[in-house]
Design an enzyme around this catalytic site. Sequence first.
Site, PDB file in Angstrom:
ATOM      1  N   LEU A 114      40.928 -22.033  76.601  1.00 20.89           N
ATOM      2  CA  LEU A 114      41.256 -22.508  77.944  1.00 20.89           C
ATOM      3  C   LEU A 114      40.999 -21.381  78.939  1.00 20.89           C
ATOM      4  O   LEU A 114      41.353 -20.222  78.672  1.00 20.89           O
ATOM      5  CB  LEU A 114      42.737 -22.897  77.968  1.00 20.89           C
ATOM      6  CG  LEU A 114      43.238 -23.732  79.137  1.00 20.89           C
ATOM      7  CD1 LEU A 114      42.531 -25.076  79.199  1.00 20.89           C
ATOM      8  CD2 LEU A 114      44.750 -23.951  79.015  1.00 20.89           C
ATOM      9  N   HIS A 150      31.131 -31.233  77.180  1.00 19.58           N
ATOM     10  CA  HIS A 150      31.951 -31.703  76.066  1.00 19.58           C
ATOM     11  C   HIS A 150      31.123 -32.705  75.256  1.00 19.58           C
ATOM     12  O   HIS A 150      30.472 -33.579  75.834  1.00 19.58           O
ATOM     13  CB  HIS A 150      33.221 -32.366  76.602  1.00 19.58           C
ATOM     14  CG  HIS A 150      34.174 -32.712  75.510  1.00 19.58           C
ATOM     15  ND1 HIS A 150      34.976 -31.768  74.891  1.00 19.58           N
ATOM     16  CD2 HIS A 150      34.423 -33.890  74.888  1.00 19.58           C
ATOM     17  CE1 HIS A 150      35.681 -32.359  73.942  1.00 19.58           C
ATOM     18  NE2 HIS A 150      35.367 -33.635  73.911  1.00 19.58           N
TER      19      HIS A 150
END
Length: 193
Positions: A87, A104
């Site tokens: 993250l 993604h």
Amino acid sequence: MPQLVIFASGSGSNAENIVRYFLNKPQIRVSGLCTNRPDAYVIERMKKYDIPVLVFNRNDLHEITKVDDWMVQKGADWIILAGFLWLMPARLIQAYPNRIINIHPALLPNYGGKGMYGHHVHEAVIANGEKQSGITIHYVNNEYDRGETIFQATCPVEPDDTADTLAERVHDLEYRHFPAIIEQEVMKGIHNE
Ligand code: GAR
């Protein structure tokens, strides 16, 4: 001239594809690559193109400003996450508002979130009997895979697919679209300045 720094944690085939694409585009430059894995193959890939690489650890990213300082030194205007699995700290998201783009390997909002990366994504898609998968290119905010979607493309999931065969099809979509979408967003950013 806008400069990109790429973050990658693994093989780096997307990172290399992005570097190659912008070699021929004088208006945008890849000025560095950051990785959290000292053994990541992406480091080898970058050598071919003389792209400077920074290897950092969790402390460098979250507790001190080693990564931030290096990016300033490299003149980074945009951050591109190409298979980066941590993250981003809130500090960097604030420093690069709407200037961090992630890819993604599935159709968000499904199959995203913590732990959903690489083959885990493809295994889950197959296990759920999905007929379709694809890619999502999106801006990054403080939550895994929740930032605004820029672009999606789909591909079929075949009945005999394994995570590897599906990954290959998804990678093809990534190679075809990711660099062009980065270019589109960066150029839009310049025009809105
Ligand atoms: C890519 O398929 C990318 O979409 C995925 O990791 C792969 C990296 O491949 N990213 C994620 O799963 C992020 N959650 P590469 O290292 O060969 O570019």
